[in-house]
Design an enzyme around this catalytic site. Structure first.
Site, PDB file in Angstrom:
ATOM      1  N   TYR A   7     -14.334  -1.953  11.057  1.00 41.14           N
ATOM      2  CA  TYR A   7     -12.967  -1.444  10.877  1.00 41.14           C
ATOM      3  C   TYR A   7     -12.169  -1.670  12.161  1.00 41.14           C
ATOM      4  O   TYR A   7     -11.034  -2.178  12.111  1.00 41.14           O
ATOM      5  CB  TYR A   7     -12.973   0.046  10.500  1.00 41.14           C
ATOM      6  CG  TYR A   7     -11.567   0.605  10.394  1.00 41.14           C
ATOM      7  CD1 TYR A   7     -10.720   0.197   9.365  1.00 41.14           C
ATOM      8  CD2 TYR A   7     -11.071   1.495  11.341  1.00 41.14           C
ATOM      9  CE1 TYR A   7      -9.415   0.673   9.274  1.00 41.14           C
ATOM     10  CE2 TYR A   7      -9.768   1.982  11.260  1.00 41.14           C
ATOM     11  CZ  TYR A   7      -8.955   1.564  10.225  1.00 41.14           C
ATOM     12  OH  TYR A   7      -7.651   2.029  10.149  1.00 41.14           O
TER      13      TYR A   7
ATOM     14  N   LYS B  79      -8.683  -3.998  12.991  1.00 43.61           N
ATOM     15  CA  LYS B  79      -7.440  -3.494  13.589  1.00 43.61           C
ATOM     16  C   LYS B  79      -7.157  -4.185  14.920  1.00 43.61           C
ATOM     17  O   LYS B  79      -5.990  -4.346  15.289  1.00 43.61           O
ATOM     18  CB  LYS B  79      -7.496  -1.971  13.711  1.00 43.61           C
ATOM     19  CG  LYS B  79      -7.425  -1.266  12.346  1.00 43.61           C
ATOM     20  CD  LYS B  79      -6.113  -1.580  11.596  1.00 43.61           C
ATOM     21  CE  LYS B  79      -5.996  -0.914  10.248  1.00 43.61           C
ATOM     22  NZ  LYS B  79      -4.723  -1.160   9.565  1.00 43.61           N
TER      23      LYS B  79
ATOM     24  N   PRO C  79      -1.333   4.304  14.671  1.00 45.37           N
ATOM     25  CA  PRO C  79      -1.587   5.744  14.600  1.00 45.37           C
ATOM     26  C   PRO C  79      -3.038   6.085  14.937  1.00 45.37           C
ATOM     27  O   PRO C  79      -3.949   5.292  14.700  1.00 45.37           O
ATOM     28  CB  PRO C  79      -1.304   6.087  13.132  1.00 45.37           C
ATOM     29  CG  PRO C  79      -0.711   4.854  12.523  1.00 45.37           C
ATOM     30  CD  PRO C  79      -1.196   3.713  13.332  1.00 45.37           C
TER      31      PRO C  79
ATOM     32  N   SER D 137      -3.775   0.540  14.499  1.00 48.53           N
ATOM     33  CA  SER D 137      -4.503   1.810  14.660  1.00 48.53           C
ATOM     34  C   SER D 137      -4.915   1.972  16.115  1.00 48.53           C
ATOM     35  O   SER D 137      -5.037   0.980  16.848  1.00 48.53           O
ATOM     36  CB  SER D 137      -5.764   1.781  13.784  1.00 48.53           C
ATOM     37  OG  SER D 137      -6.588   2.896  14.049  1.00 48.53           O
TER      38      SER D 137
ATOM     39  N   GLY E  95       0.819  -1.222   0.000  1.00 45.90           N
ATOM     40  CA  GLY E  95       0.000   0.000   0.000  1.00 45.90           C
ATOM     41  C   GLY E  95       0.840   1.252   0.000  1.00 45.90           C
ATOM     42  O   GLY E  95       0.672   2.131   0.846  1.00 45.90           O
TER      43      GLY E  95
ATOM     44  N   GLU F  47      -5.160   9.711   2.355  1.00 46.74           N
ATOM     45  CA  GLU F  47      -6.372   9.497   1.549  1.00 46.74           C
ATOM     46  C   GLU F  47      -7.390   8.617   2.280  1.00 46.74           C
ATOM     47  O   GLU F  47      -8.429   8.247   1.725  1.00 46.74           O
ATOM     48  CB  GLU F  47      -5.981   8.875   0.201  1.00 46.74           C
ATOM     49  CG  GLU F  47      -5.175   9.842  -0.644  1.00 46.74           C
ATOM     50  CD  GLU F  47      -4.775   9.285  -1.998  1.00 46.74           C
ATOM     51  OE1 GLU F  47      -5.302   8.233  -2.413  1.00 46.74           O
ATOM     52  OE2 GLU F  47      -3.915   9.906  -2.641  1.00 46.74           O
TER      53      GLU F  47
ATOM     54  N   ARG G  36      -2.475  -1.273  -5.951  1.00 41.58           N
ATOM     55  CA  ARG G  36      -3.235  -1.655  -7.157  1.00 41.58           C
ATOM     56  C   ARG G  36      -3.046  -0.647  -8.276  1.00 41.58           C
ATOM     57  O   ARG G  36      -3.242  -0.962  -9.437  1.00 41.58           O
ATOM     58  CB  ARG G  36      -4.733  -1.761  -6.817  1.00 41.58           C
ATOM     59  CG  ARG G  36      -5.080  -2.941  -5.932  1.00 41.58           C
ATOM     60  CD  ARG G  36      -6.452  -2.778  -5.321  1.00 41.58           C
ATOM     61  NE  ARG G  36      -6.504  -1.582  -4.482  1.00 41.58           N
ATOM     62  CZ  ARG G  36      -7.587  -1.139  -3.846  1.00 41.58           C
ATOM     63  NH1 ARG G  36      -8.709  -1.814  -3.953  1.00 41.58           N
ATOM     64  NH2 ARG G  36      -7.527  -0.045  -3.113  1.00 41.58           N
ATOM     65  N   ARG G  37      -2.665   0.602  -7.940  1.00 38.12           N
ATOM     66  CA  ARG G  37      -2.579   1.645  -8.964  1.00 38.12           C
ATOM     67  C   ARG G  37      -1.175   1.697  -9.573  1.00 38.12           C
ATOM     68  O   ARG G  37      -0.250   2.331  -9.034  1.00 38.12           O
ATOM     69  CB  ARG G  37      -2.973   2.992  -8.353  1.00 38.12           C
ATOM     70  CG  ARG G  37      -4.477   3.088  -8.089  1.00 38.12           C
ATOM     71  CD  ARG G  37      -4.853   4.284  -7.272  1.00 38.12           C
ATOM     72  NE  ARG G  37      -4.485   4.186  -5.868  1.00 38.12           N
ATOM     73  CZ  ARG G  37      -4.774   5.103  -4.945  1.00 38.12           C
ATOM     74  NH1 ARG G  37      -5.422   6.183  -5.292  1.00 38.12           N
ATOM     75  NH2 ARG G  37      -4.406   4.927  -3.700  1.00 38.12           N
TER      76      ARG G  37
HETATM   77  P1  NDP Z   1      -4.300   5.738   2.115  1.00 36.85           P
HETATM   78  O1  NDP Z   1      -5.670   5.529   1.583  1.00 36.85           O
HETATM   79  O2  NDP Z   1      -3.600   7.005   1.818  1.00 36.85           O
HETATM   80  O3  NDP Z   1      -3.356   4.517   1.666  1.00 36.85           O
HETATM   81  C1  NDP Z   1      -3.820   3.192   1.657  1.00 36.85           C
HETATM   82  C2  NDP Z   1      -2.914   2.336   0.812  1.00 36.85           C
HETATM   83  O4  NDP Z   1      -3.386   0.969   0.874  1.00 36.85           O
HETATM   84  C3  NDP Z   1      -2.903   2.745  -0.649  1.00 36.85           C
HETATM   85  O5  NDP Z   1      -1.579   2.714  -1.123  1.00 36.85           O
HETATM   86  C4  NDP Z   1      -3.718   1.675  -1.333  1.00 36.85           C
HETATM   87  O6  NDP Z   1      -3.211   1.416  -2.635  1.00 36.85           O
HETATM   88  C5  NDP Z   1      -3.454   0.451  -0.433  1.00 36.85           C
HETATM   89  N1  NDP Z   1      -4.510  -0.541  -0.559  1.00 36.85           N
HETATM   90  C6  NDP Z   1      -5.795  -0.436  -0.150  1.00 36.85           C
HETATM   91  N2  NDP Z   1      -6.476  -1.538  -0.517  1.00 36.85           N
HETATM   92  C7  NDP Z   1      -5.600  -2.362  -1.159  1.00 36.85           C
HETATM   93  C8  NDP Z   1      -5.717  -3.616  -1.788  1.00 36.85           C
HETATM   94  N3  NDP Z   1      -6.854  -4.305  -1.810  1.00 36.85           N
HETATM   95  N4  NDP Z   1      -4.606  -4.156  -2.363  1.00 36.85           N
HETATM   96  C9  NDP Z   1      -3.443  -3.482  -2.339  1.00 36.85           C
HETATM   97  N5  NDP Z   1      -3.262  -2.298  -1.772  1.00 36.85           N
HETATM   98  C10 NDP Z   1      -4.340  -1.724  -1.184  1.00 36.85           C
HETATM   99  O7  NDP Z   1      -4.437   5.544   3.704  1.00 36.85           O
HETATM  100  P2  NDP Z   1      -3.351   5.510   4.887  1.00 36.85           P
HETATM  101  O8  NDP Z   1      -1.984   5.752   4.411  1.00 36.85           O
HETATM  102  O9  NDP Z   1      -3.891   6.353   5.960  1.00 36.85           O
HETATM  103  O10 NDP Z   1      -3.531   3.993   5.352  1.00 36.85           O
HETATM  104  C11 NDP Z   1      -2.467   3.080   5.493  1.00 36.85           C
HETATM  105  C12 NDP Z   1      -2.764   2.172   6.671  1.00 36.85           C
HETATM  106  O11 NDP Z   1      -2.814   2.953   7.854  1.00 36.85           O
HETATM  107  C13 NDP Z   1      -4.077   1.428   6.606  1.00 36.85           C
HETATM  108  O12 NDP Z   1      -3.876   0.112   7.066  1.00 36.85           O
HETATM  109  C14 NDP Z   1      -4.974   2.196   7.566  1.00 36.85           C
HETATM  110  O13 NDP Z   1      -5.975   1.375   8.121  1.00 36.85           O
HETATM  111  C15 NDP Z   1      -3.953   2.613   8.609  1.00 36.85           C
HETATM  112  N6  NDP Z   1      -4.297   3.738   9.463  1.00 36.85           N
HETATM  113  C16 NDP Z   1      -4.648   4.963   8.942  1.00 36.85           C
HETATM  114  C17 NDP Z   1      -4.925   6.018   9.785  1.00 36.85           C
HETATM  115  C18 NDP Z   1      -5.375   7.348   9.286  1.00 36.85           C
HETATM  116  O14 NDP Z   1      -6.063   8.072  10.028  1.00 36.85           O
HETATM  117  N7  NDP Z   1      -5.013   7.746   8.093  1.00 36.85           N
HETATM  118  C19 NDP Z   1      -4.770   5.888  11.243  1.00 36.85           C
HETATM  119  C20 NDP Z   1      -4.410   4.559  11.682  1.00 36.85           C
HETATM  120  C21 NDP Z   1      -4.154   3.565  10.823  1.00 36.85           C
HETATM  121  P3  NDP Z   1      -4.104   1.196  -3.957  1.00 36.85           P
HETATM  122  O15 NDP Z   1      -5.386   1.935  -3.780  1.00 36.85           O
HETATM  123  O16 NDP Z   1      -3.244   1.727  -5.060  1.00 36.85           O
HETATM  124  O17 NDP Z   1      -4.283  -0.277  -4.048  1.00 36.85           O
HETATM  125  C1  8X3 Z   2      -7.707   5.186  11.457  1.00 34.81           C
HETATM  126  C2  8X3 Z   2      -7.931   6.073  12.635  1.00 34.81           C
HETATM  127  O1  8X3 Z   2      -9.728   6.874  14.232  1.00 34.81           O
HETATM  128  O2  8X3 Z   2     -10.189   7.044  11.846  1.00 34.81           O
HETATM  129  O3  8X3 Z   2      -7.309   3.921  11.842  1.00 34.81           O
HETATM  130  O4  8X3 Z   2     -10.187   4.918  12.929  1.00 34.81           O
HETATM  131  S1  8X3 Z   2      -9.596   6.214  12.912  1.00 34.81           S
END
Ligand code: NDP
Ligand code: 8X3
Length: 261
Positions: free
Chosen positions: A153, A157, A183, A140, A9, A189, A34-35
């Protein structure tokens, strides 16, 4: 020989920032998502800026056949994998359990739990045979404490938390470190995906808040990875200054400012 990090990701958010942080340190970087267009752009940027080797693998972590194929291709290109960051994940929707959308549930469980397992199943044996490696799982605050409408969700986690603890036990003999970084609210995104492209609603999540940035998490990942070989951070929870838990955060304007600000 440079060390290698595999980040799932990495087309945006934490994953992209972690790739950049480790490229600065001279790692060989393997980025996935995926992108394909975004992976190609990031490869170009990192290779040109940091003179490192960047491998891109386009696949969906939910599909084990794609995962196996991608990991087989990776193993042909690198001799070792020093660090795996299980980061790919998402939230889809926000609703009470009685109104939950089954497609949202499936996508979160398949991505956040099964996807993490599929990738780990391919990489852990390689680390075991190396008797060396570090797995960093992105959990998370939602995996520590549930919040209203977060049900599935949060459950995924909590599963990441359980799997992190289990992996650490199972891989301990082989000198493999396992770390969870958990985090709180971070500006990536994530909310845009959760709210299915609704930019207004996504932006609203961060209004009046100085949220965590992807680079903050990348710095923490680097800190965890750069400690001496005998030190393993098990679990690290990080929020922005105005968030105390999954259920309690204030706006920046509500914070009492120190005299010098
Ligand atoms: P983004 O949406 O910015 O990034 C998510 C990434 O995951 C993208 O690169 C996306 O790539 C990839 N992804 C999602 N689904 C798939 C799939 N089926 N196959 C392959 N790749 C996948 O979000 P974050 O950077 O915030 O999220 C990263 C991680 O952090 C996640 O696990 C999220 O749950 C966790 N998190 C986020 C928080 C927040 O508040 N932002 C807080 C706590 C945890 P693509 O679409 O190109 O496949
Ligand atoms: C992402 C943080 O608080 O939006 O894991 O669930 S929260």
């Amino acid at each position: 020989m440079s060390k290698t990090i595999l980040i799932t990701g990495a087309t945006s958010g934490f994953g992209k920032a972690i790739a950049t942080r480790f490229a600065q340190q001279g790692y060989t970087i393997c980025i996935t998502g995926r992108r394909a267009d975004r992976l190609a752009e990031i490869k170009h940027e990192l290779e040109n800026t940091y003179a490192v080797n960047v491998i891109t693998l386009t696949f969906d972590v939910r599909d084990n056949r794609q995962v196996e194929k991608a990991m087989a291709s990776l193993k042909e290109q690198v001799q070792t994998i020093d660090i795996l960051v299980n980061n790919a994940g998402l939230a889809s929707g926000l609703s009470t359990i009685d109104e939950g959308n089954l497609d949202d549930w499936e996508v979160m469980i398949d991505t956040n739990v099964k996807g993490l397992l599929y990738v780990t199943r391919q990489i852990a044996p390689m680390m075991r045979s190396q008797a060396h490696g570090h797995i960093i799982n992105i959990g998370s605050t939602a995996g520590k404490q549930v919040y209203k409408n977060g049900n599935v969700y949060c459950a995924t986690k909590f599963a990441v938390d359980a799997l992190t603890q289990a992996m650490r036990i199972d891989l301990l003999t082989y000198g493999i470190k396992v770390t969870a970084i958990n985090p709180g609210m971070a500006e990536t995104e994530f909310s845009l995906v959760r709210f299915k492209g609704d930019e207004e609603r996504a932006k609203g999540m961060y209004a009046g808040v100085r949220a965590l940035q992807a680079e903050d998490i990348a710095d923490i990942a680097w800190f965890c990875a750069s400690l001496p070989p005998h030190v393993c951070i098990n679990d690290l929870t990080v929020t922005c200054l105005t968030q105390a838990s999954s259920n309690y955060a204030i706006k920046e304007a509500e914070r009492v400012k120190p005299n010098h600000e």
